[in-house]
Design a protein around this motif. Structure first.
Motif, PDB file in Angstrom:
ATOM      1  N   HIS A  28       0.824  -1.203   0.000  1.00  0.00           N
ATOM      2  CA  HIS A  28       0.000   0.000   0.000  1.00  0.00           C
ATOM      3  C   HIS A  28       0.863   1.260   0.000  1.00  0.00           C
ATOM      4  CE1 HIS A  28      -2.799   2.891   2.170  1.00  0.00           C
ATOM      5  NE2 HIS A  28      -3.510   2.505   1.121  1.00  0.00           N
ATOM      6  N   GLU A  55       0.673  -0.704  -4.790  1.00  0.00           N
ATOM      7  CA  GLU A  55      -0.524   0.134  -4.940  1.00  0.00           C
ATOM      8  C   GLU A  55      -0.075   1.582  -5.047  1.00  0.00           C
ATOM      9  OE1 GLU A  55      -4.059   2.498  -3.199  1.00  0.00           O
ATOM     10  OE2 GLU A  55      -1.986   2.421  -2.516  1.00  0.00           O
ATOM     11  N   ASP A  57      -1.490   5.687  -5.673  1.00  0.00           N
ATOM     12  CA  ASP A  57      -2.539   6.697  -5.844  1.00  0.00           C
ATOM     13  C   ASP A  57      -2.075   7.721  -6.861  1.00  0.00           C
ATOM     14  OD1 ASP A  57      -4.319   5.771  -3.706  1.00  0.00           O
ATOM     15  OD2 ASP A  57      -2.726   6.412  -2.351  1.00  0.00           O
ATOM     16  N   GLU A 164      -4.701   3.742  -8.334  1.00  0.00           N
ATOM     17  CA  GLU A 164      -5.965   4.323  -7.861  1.00  0.00           C
ATOM     18  C   GLU A 164      -6.086   5.768  -8.320  1.00  0.00           C
ATOM     19  OE1 GLU A 164      -6.856   4.422  -3.623  1.00  0.00           O
ATOM     20  OE2 GLU A 164      -8.549   5.755  -4.052  1.00  0.00           O
ATOM     21  N   LYS A 166      -7.505   9.225  -7.892  1.00  0.00           N
ATOM     22  CA  LYS A 166      -8.071   9.992  -6.778  1.00  0.00           C
ATOM     23  C   LYS A 166      -8.957  11.144  -7.288  1.00  0.00           C
ATOM     24  CE  LYS A 166      -6.544   8.111  -2.974  1.00  0.00           C
ATOM     25  NZ  LYS A 166      -7.534   7.395  -2.138  1.00  0.00           N
TER      26      LYS A 166
END
Ligand code: G3P
Ligand code: CA
Length: 352
Positions: A28, A55, A57, A164, A166
Protein backbone atom coordinates in the motif's frame (compact mmCIF):
# COMPACT_ATOMS: atom_id res chain seq x y z
CA UNK A 1 -25.60 -13.30 -6.80
CA UNK A 2 -26.57 -16.82 -7.87
CA UNK A 3 -28.42 -16.65 -11.17
CA UNK A 4 -31.63 -18.61 -11.59
CA UNK A 5 -31.50 -20.99 -14.57
CA UNK A 6 -32.31 -19.09 -17.73
CA UNK A 7 -32.32 -15.74 -15.91
CA UNK A 8 -31.35 -12.92 -18.27
CA UNK A 9 -29.34 -9.93 -17.18
CA UNK A 10 -28.14 -6.64 -18.60
CA UNK A 11 -25.11 -7.08 -20.89
CA UNK A 12 -21.62 -6.34 -19.58
CA UNK A 13 -19.97 -3.13 -20.75
CA UNK A 14 -17.00 -5.25 -21.94
CA UNK A 15 -15.73 -8.85 -21.84
CA UNK A 16 -14.87 -10.22 -18.40
CA UNK A 17 -11.33 -11.19 -17.43
CA UNK A 18 -9.68 -12.07 -14.14
CA UNK A 19 -6.68 -10.77 -12.24
CA UNK A 20 -3.63 -12.97 -12.25
CA UNK A 21 -2.28 -13.52 -8.74
CA UNK A 22 -4.49 -14.63 -5.86
CA UNK A 23 -4.25 -14.37 -2.93
CA UNK A 24 -1.92 -11.44 -3.49
CA UNK A 25 0.12 -9.30 -1.13
CA UNK A 26 -0.07 -5.70 -2.29
CA UNK A 27 2.18 -2.95 -0.93
CA UNK A 28 0.00 0.00 0.00
CA UNK A 29 1.65 3.20 -1.27
CA UNK A 30 4.80 1.03 -1.49
CA UNK A 31 6.21 -0.47 1.70
CA UNK A 32 4.89 2.65 3.41
CA UNK A 33 5.38 1.26 6.91
CA UNK A 34 9.14 1.54 6.28
CA UNK A 35 9.75 4.36 3.78
CA UNK A 36 7.95 7.65 2.98
CA UNK A 37 4.87 6.68 0.97
CA UNK A 38 4.74 6.91 -2.81
CA UNK A 39 8.46 7.16 -3.41
CA UNK A 40 10.42 4.92 -5.78
CA UNK A 41 12.32 3.73 -2.71
CA UNK A 42 9.06 2.70 -0.98
CA UNK A 43 8.02 0.72 -4.07
CA UNK A 44 11.47 -0.86 -4.50
CA UNK A 45 11.56 -1.85 -0.82
CA UNK A 46 8.23 -3.62 -1.30
CA UNK A 47 9.42 -5.39 -4.45
CA UNK A 48 12.55 -6.55 -2.60
CA UNK A 49 10.27 -7.95 0.11
CA UNK A 50 8.57 -10.03 -2.60
CA UNK A 51 5.15 -8.39 -2.98
CA UNK A 52 2.93 -9.40 -5.87
CA UNK A 53 1.79 -5.83 -6.57
CA UNK A 54 2.38 -2.25 -5.51
CA UNK A 55 -0.52 0.13 -4.94
CA UNK A 56 -0.29 3.65 -6.30
CA UNK A 57 -2.54 6.70 -5.84
CA UNK A 58 -2.63 9.19 -8.70
CA UNK A 59 -3.29 12.92 -8.85
CA UNK A 60 -2.72 15.37 -11.72
CA UNK A 61 -0.52 18.47 -12.07
CA UNK A 62 -1.61 21.75 -13.69
CA UNK A 63 0.07 20.60 -16.92
CA UNK A 64 -1.65 17.21 -17.02
CA UNK A 65 1.04 14.88 -15.61
CA UNK A 66 -0.04 12.01 -13.33
CA UNK A 67 1.92 11.87 -10.08
CA UNK A 68 2.09 9.28 -7.33
CA UNK A 69 0.45 11.08 -4.38
CA UNK A 70 -2.48 10.22 -2.14
CA UNK A 71 -3.51 13.83 -1.46
CA UNK A 72 -4.18 16.76 -3.76
CA UNK A 73 -2.74 18.86 -0.92
CA UNK A 74 1.02 18.39 -0.76
CA UNK A 75 2.27 19.49 2.66
CA UNK A 76 1.57 16.29 4.63
CA UNK A 77 3.91 14.20 2.48
CA UNK A 78 6.40 16.68 0.96
CA UNK A 79 8.58 19.62 2.00
CA UNK A 80 6.52 22.14 -0.03
CA UNK A 81 6.00 24.33 3.06
CA UNK A 82 9.79 24.88 3.25
CA UNK A 83 10.00 26.28 -0.28
CA UNK A 84 9.80 30.07 0.03
CA UNK A 85 9.34 30.39 -3.74
CA UNK A 86 5.99 28.58 -3.37
CA UNK A 87 4.73 30.51 -0.32
CA UNK A 88 2.21 32.49 -2.42
CA UNK A 89 0.55 29.25 -3.62
CA UNK A 90 -0.79 28.57 -0.10
CA UNK A 91 -4.58 28.81 -0.28
CA UNK A 92 -7.97 27.31 0.57
CA UNK A 93 -9.62 24.81 -1.76
CA UNK A 94 -12.77 22.68 -1.48
CA UNK A 95 -12.38 19.15 -2.88
CA UNK A 96 -15.35 16.78 -2.88
CA UNK A 97 -17.11 19.06 -0.40
CA UNK A 98 -14.20 19.21 2.06
CA UNK A 99 -12.51 22.58 2.59
CA UNK A 100 -8.73 22.33 2.94
CA UNK A 101 -5.84 24.77 3.37
CA UNK A 102 -2.41 24.21 1.94
CA UNK A 103 -0.51 23.76 -1.31
CA UNK A 104 -2.42 21.95 -4.03
CA UNK A 105 -0.87 19.86 -6.79
CA UNK A 106 -3.18 21.47 -9.35
CA UNK A 107 -1.40 24.80 -8.77
CA UNK A 108 1.97 23.28 -9.73
CA UNK A 109 3.51 22.10 -12.98
CA UNK A 110 5.29 18.78 -13.15
CA UNK A 111 8.66 20.61 -13.25
CA UNK A 112 7.77 22.55 -10.09
CA UNK A 113 6.76 19.42 -8.16
CA UNK A 114 10.10 17.90 -9.13
CA UNK A 115 11.79 20.43 -6.80
CA UNK A 116 10.03 18.88 -3.77
CA UNK A 117 11.15 15.94 -1.66
CA UNK A 118 8.97 13.37 0.09
CA UNK A 119 8.25 13.21 3.83
CA UNK A 120 6.86 10.56 6.14
CA UNK A 121 3.17 11.21 6.84
CA UNK A 122 3.22 9.62 10.32
CA UNK A 123 6.61 10.56 11.83
CA UNK A 124 5.53 9.79 15.43
CA UNK A 125 4.43 6.26 14.56
CA UNK A 126 7.13 5.65 11.93
CA UNK A 127 10.35 7.42 13.00
CA UNK A 128 12.56 4.98 11.03
CA UNK A 129 10.74 5.95 7.87
CA UNK A 130 10.91 9.65 8.79
CA UNK A 131 14.70 9.28 8.91
CA UNK A 132 14.44 9.09 5.08
CA UNK A 133 12.73 12.50 4.82
CA UNK A 134 14.26 14.68 2.12
CA UNK A 135 16.03 11.82 0.28
CA UNK A 136 13.53 10.99 -2.46
CA UNK A 137 11.45 12.93 -4.96
CA UNK A 138 7.82 12.66 -6.05
CA UNK A 139 7.62 10.17 -8.93
CA UNK A 140 5.38 10.37 -11.98
CA UNK A 141 3.28 7.39 -13.11
CA UNK A 142 5.56 7.13 -16.12
CA UNK A 143 8.63 6.80 -13.87
CA UNK A 144 6.96 4.18 -11.65
CA UNK A 145 5.88 2.05 -14.62
CA UNK A 146 9.43 2.22 -16.03
CA UNK A 147 10.91 1.21 -12.67
CA UNK A 148 8.46 -1.71 -12.26
CA UNK A 149 9.23 -2.90 -15.80
CA UNK A 150 12.96 -2.85 -15.05
CA UNK A 151 12.55 -4.60 -11.67
CA UNK A 152 10.30 -7.25 -13.23
CA UNK A 153 12.93 -8.02 -15.88
CA UNK A 154 15.78 -7.98 -13.34
CA UNK A 155 13.96 -10.31 -10.94
CA UNK A 156 12.42 -12.56 -13.57
CA UNK A 157 8.88 -12.14 -12.26
CA UNK A 158 6.08 -9.76 -13.22
CA UNK A 159 5.33 -7.23 -10.48
CA UNK A 160 1.78 -5.92 -10.64
CA UNK A 161 0.68 -2.30 -10.22
CA UNK A 162 -2.71 -1.31 -8.83
CA UNK A 163 -3.39 2.31 -9.78
CA UNK A 164 -5.97 4.32 -7.86
CA UNK A 165 -7.42 7.41 -9.51
CA UNK A 166 -8.07 9.99 -6.78
CA UNK A 167 -10.97 12.50 -6.89
CA UNK A 168 -11.75 11.67 -10.52
CA UNK A 169 -14.98 13.68 -10.87
CA UNK A 170 -13.44 16.69 -9.10
CA UNK A 171 -10.42 16.65 -11.45
CA UNK A 172 -12.88 16.43 -14.35
CA UNK A 173 -14.77 19.47 -13.02
CA UNK A 174 -11.62 21.64 -13.17
CA UNK A 175 -10.69 20.53 -16.69
CA UNK A 176 -7.98 18.06 -15.66
CA UNK A 177 -9.68 14.75 -16.45
CA UNK A 178 -7.58 11.75 -15.35
CA UNK A 179 -8.60 9.29 -18.08
CA UNK A 180 -6.65 10.91 -20.90
CA UNK A 181 -3.22 11.11 -19.19
CA UNK A 182 -3.80 7.62 -17.74
CA UNK A 183 -4.48 6.08 -21.15
CA UNK A 184 -1.46 7.92 -22.56
CA UNK A 185 0.89 6.52 -19.89
CA UNK A 186 -0.57 2.99 -20.15
CA UNK A 187 -0.16 3.05 -23.94
CA UNK A 188 3.39 4.37 -23.67
CA UNK A 189 4.33 1.31 -21.60
CA UNK A 190 2.24 -1.17 -23.62
CA UNK A 191 0.28 -2.29 -20.56
CA UNK A 192 -3.31 -1.58 -21.61
CA UNK A 193 -4.43 -5.11 -22.37
CA UNK A 194 -6.74 -7.65 -20.77
CA UNK A 195 -3.96 -9.80 -19.22
CA UNK A 196 -2.12 -6.75 -17.91
CA UNK A 197 -0.55 -6.83 -14.45
CA UNK A 198 -1.57 -3.17 -14.22
CA UNK A 199 -5.10 -2.59 -12.93
CA UNK A 200 -7.05 0.61 -12.29
CA UNK A 201 -9.11 1.32 -9.17
CA UNK A 202 -11.40 4.12 -8.03
CA UNK A 203 -13.93 4.87 -5.32
CA UNK A 204 -15.99 6.53 -8.07
CA UNK A 205 -17.98 4.26 -10.41
CA UNK A 206 -18.27 6.96 -13.11
CA UNK A 207 -14.60 7.00 -14.12
CA UNK A 208 -14.46 3.19 -14.09
CA UNK A 209 -17.53 2.99 -16.34
CA UNK A 210 -15.85 5.47 -18.70
CA UNK A 211 -12.67 3.38 -18.73
CA UNK A 212 -14.69 0.20 -19.30
CA UNK A 213 -15.52 1.65 -22.72
CA UNK A 214 -11.99 2.67 -23.74
CA UNK A 215 -9.38 0.73 -21.69
CA UNK A 216 -8.60 -2.99 -21.52
CA UNK A 217 -6.82 -3.22 -18.15
CA UNK A 218 -8.66 -4.88 -15.24
CA UNK A 219 -10.85 -2.40 -13.33
CA UNK A 220 -11.50 -2.50 -9.58
CA UNK A 221 -14.32 -0.76 -7.76
CA UNK A 222 -13.23 0.48 -4.31
CA UNK A 223 -15.87 0.32 -1.58
CA UNK A 224 -15.69 2.15 1.73
CA UNK A 225 -17.43 1.22 4.97
CA UNK A 226 -20.02 3.98 5.35
CA UNK A 227 -20.02 7.19 3.26
CA UNK A 228 -20.98 7.86 -0.33
CA UNK A 229 -19.14 7.91 -3.70
CA UNK A 230 -18.18 11.53 -4.47
CA UNK A 231 -19.35 11.24 -8.08
CA UNK A 232 -22.78 10.06 -6.89
CA UNK A 233 -23.03 13.14 -4.64
CA UNK A 234 -22.09 15.42 -7.54
CA UNK A 235 -24.71 13.76 -9.78
CA UNK A 236 -27.45 13.66 -7.08
CA UNK A 237 -27.44 9.86 -7.25
CA UNK A 238 -28.84 8.76 -3.86
CA UNK A 239 -26.94 5.44 -3.72
CA UNK A 240 -24.33 4.83 -1.01
CA UNK A 241 -21.51 2.28 -0.67
CA UNK A 242 -23.91 0.27 1.49
CA UNK A 243 -26.17 -0.04 -1.57
CA UNK A 244 -23.26 -1.19 -3.73
CA UNK A 245 -22.27 -4.09 -1.42
CA UNK A 246 -25.71 -5.68 -1.72
CA UNK A 247 -26.12 -8.54 -4.24
CA UNK A 248 -27.97 -6.14 -6.56
CA UNK A 249 -25.18 -3.56 -6.20
CA UNK A 250 -22.51 -6.17 -6.94
CA UNK A 251 -24.40 -7.34 -10.03
CA UNK A 252 -24.37 -3.72 -11.22
CA UNK A 253 -20.62 -3.38 -10.54
CA UNK A 254 -19.89 -6.63 -12.38
CA UNK A 255 -21.10 -5.03 -15.61
CA UNK A 256 -18.06 -2.73 -15.75
CA UNK A 257 -15.49 -3.97 -13.21
CA UNK A 258 -13.44 -7.11 -12.63
CA UNK A 259 -12.93 -6.86 -8.90
CA UNK A 260 -13.51 -5.01 -5.64
CA UNK A 261 -11.14 -3.27 -3.24
CA UNK A 262 -12.95 -3.14 0.09
CA UNK A 263 -12.45 -1.79 3.59
CA UNK A 264 -11.49 -4.58 6.03
CA UNK A 265 -14.65 -3.90 8.07
CA UNK A 266 -16.79 -4.90 5.07
CA UNK A 267 -15.25 -8.39 5.18
CA UNK A 268 -14.96 -8.79 8.96
CA UNK A 269 -17.56 -6.58 10.63
CA UNK A 270 -16.27 -5.03 13.86
CA UNK A 271 -18.21 -5.59 17.06
CA UNK A 272 -19.62 -2.54 18.89
CA UNK A 273 -16.60 -2.86 21.24
CA UNK A 274 -14.15 -2.55 18.31
CA UNK A 275 -13.20 -6.26 18.25
CA UNK A 276 -12.89 -8.36 15.13
CA UNK A 277 -16.30 -9.73 14.16
CA UNK A 278 -17.54 -12.59 12.02
CA UNK A 279 -17.14 -12.62 8.21
CA UNK A 280 -19.92 -10.93 6.28
CA UNK A 281 -21.36 -12.46 3.10
CA UNK A 282 -19.46 -9.97 0.91
CA UNK A 283 -16.66 -12.26 -0.31
CA UNK A 284 -19.12 -15.04 -1.14
CA UNK A 285 -21.50 -12.60 -2.87
CA UNK A 286 -18.67 -10.98 -4.85
CA UNK A 287 -17.23 -14.33 -5.95
CA UNK A 288 -20.70 -15.38 -7.09
CA UNK A 289 -20.42 -12.44 -9.51
CA UNK A 290 -16.84 -13.45 -10.46
CA UNK A 291 -15.54 -10.28 -8.81
CA UNK A 292 -12.19 -10.59 -7.01
CA UNK A 293 -11.90 -9.07 -3.52
CA UNK A 294 -8.83 -7.16 -2.33
CA UNK A 295 -9.05 -5.68 1.14
CA UNK A 296 -7.40 -2.58 2.69
CA UNK A 297 -5.61 -1.33 4.65
CA UNK A 298 -3.63 -3.75 6.82
CA UNK A 299 -1.34 -1.77 9.13
CA UNK A 300 0.73 -3.12 12.01
CA UNK A 301 0.39 -0.29 14.53
CA UNK A 302 -1.92 -1.02 17.48
CA UNK A 303 -4.01 2.11 16.92
CA UNK A 304 -5.09 0.83 13.49
CA UNK A 305 -5.97 -2.72 14.58
CA UNK A 306 -9.13 -4.19 16.11
CA UNK A 307 -9.01 -4.05 19.91
CA UNK A 308 -8.48 -7.82 20.31
CA UNK A 309 -5.39 -7.80 18.07
CA UNK A 310 -3.55 -5.04 19.94
CA UNK A 311 -0.44 -5.95 21.92
CA UNK A 312 0.18 -3.61 24.86
CA UNK A 313 -1.11 -0.07 25.25
CA UNK A 314 1.24 1.98 23.04
CA UNK A 315 -0.71 3.05 19.94
CA UNK A 316 2.47 3.05 17.81
CA UNK A 317 3.86 -0.40 18.65
CA UNK A 318 2.98 -3.33 16.46
CA UNK A 319 0.05 -5.58 17.26
CA UNK A 320 -1.01 -8.89 15.73
CA UNK A 321 -1.15 -7.97 12.04
CA UNK A 322 -0.49 -11.58 10.94
CA UNK A 323 -3.57 -12.52 12.98
CA UNK A 324 -5.69 -10.07 10.98
CA UNK A 325 -4.22 -11.38 7.72
CA UNK A 326 -5.08 -14.97 8.74
CA UNK A 327 -8.69 -14.05 9.47
CA UNK A 328 -9.05 -12.28 6.12
CA UNK A 329 -7.53 -15.22 4.24
CA UNK A 330 -9.91 -17.54 6.12
CA UNK A 331 -12.74 -15.33 4.87
CA UNK A 332 -11.56 -16.00 1.29
CA UNK A 333 -10.19 -12.63 0.15
CA UNK A 334 -8.04 -12.51 -3.00
CA UNK A 335 -5.62 -9.82 -1.90
CA UNK A 336 -4.24 -8.06 1.18
CA UNK A 337 -3.30 -4.41 0.67
CA UNK A 338 -0.83 -3.55 3.40
CA UNK A 339 1.70 -0.96 4.63
CA UNK A 340 3.75 -3.84 6.14
CA UNK A 341 4.02 -6.63 3.53
CA UNK A 342 6.78 -8.50 5.39
CA UNK A 343 4.47 -8.99 8.39
CA UNK A 344 1.68 -10.40 6.23
CA UNK A 345 3.71 -13.01 4.29
CA UNK A 346 3.88 -15.50 7.21
CA UNK A 347 0.07 -15.79 7.23
CA UNK A 348 0.21 -16.70 3.55
CA UNK A 349 3.15 -19.09 3.69
CA UNK A 350 1.51 -21.07 6.55
CA UNK A 351 -1.12 -22.08 3.98
CA UNK A 352 1.26 -23.23 1.32
O1 G3P B 1 -6.29 0.38 -2.23
C1 G3P B 1 -7.32 1.11 -1.72
C2 G3P B 1 -6.89 1.96 -0.59
O2 G3P B 1 -5.63 2.47 -0.86
C3 G3P B 1 -7.88 3.04 -0.39
O3 G3P B 1 -7.54 3.88 0.66
O4 G3P B 1 -7.16 6.22 1.27
O5 G3P B 1 -5.30 4.62 1.31
O6 G3P B 1 -6.21 5.39 -0.85
P1 G3P B 1 -6.51 5.07 0.57
CA1 CA C 1 -5.09 4.14 -2.41
Amino acid sequence: MVRAPGQRRAPRLRPAHSLVVTPAVVAHRGASGYRPEHTLEAYRTAIRMGVDDIELDLVCTADGVLLARHDVELSLTTDVADHREYADRHRTLTIDGVEQRGWFVTDFTHAEVKRLTARERRPAARPHSAAHDGRYGVPTLNEVLAMVEAESVRRGRMVGVMLELKHASWFDSIGLGLAEPLLRDLARHGVDHARSRVSVMSFEPTILRTLAGCAKVPLIQLLDAGSVPADFVAANDPRTYADLVTPAGLAWIERYADGLGVHVDLVLARTPGGMLGEPTSLVRDAHAEWLTVHTWTLRAENATLPVDLRIGADPHTHGDLPGLARRLLDAGVDGLITDHPDLVFPALSERT
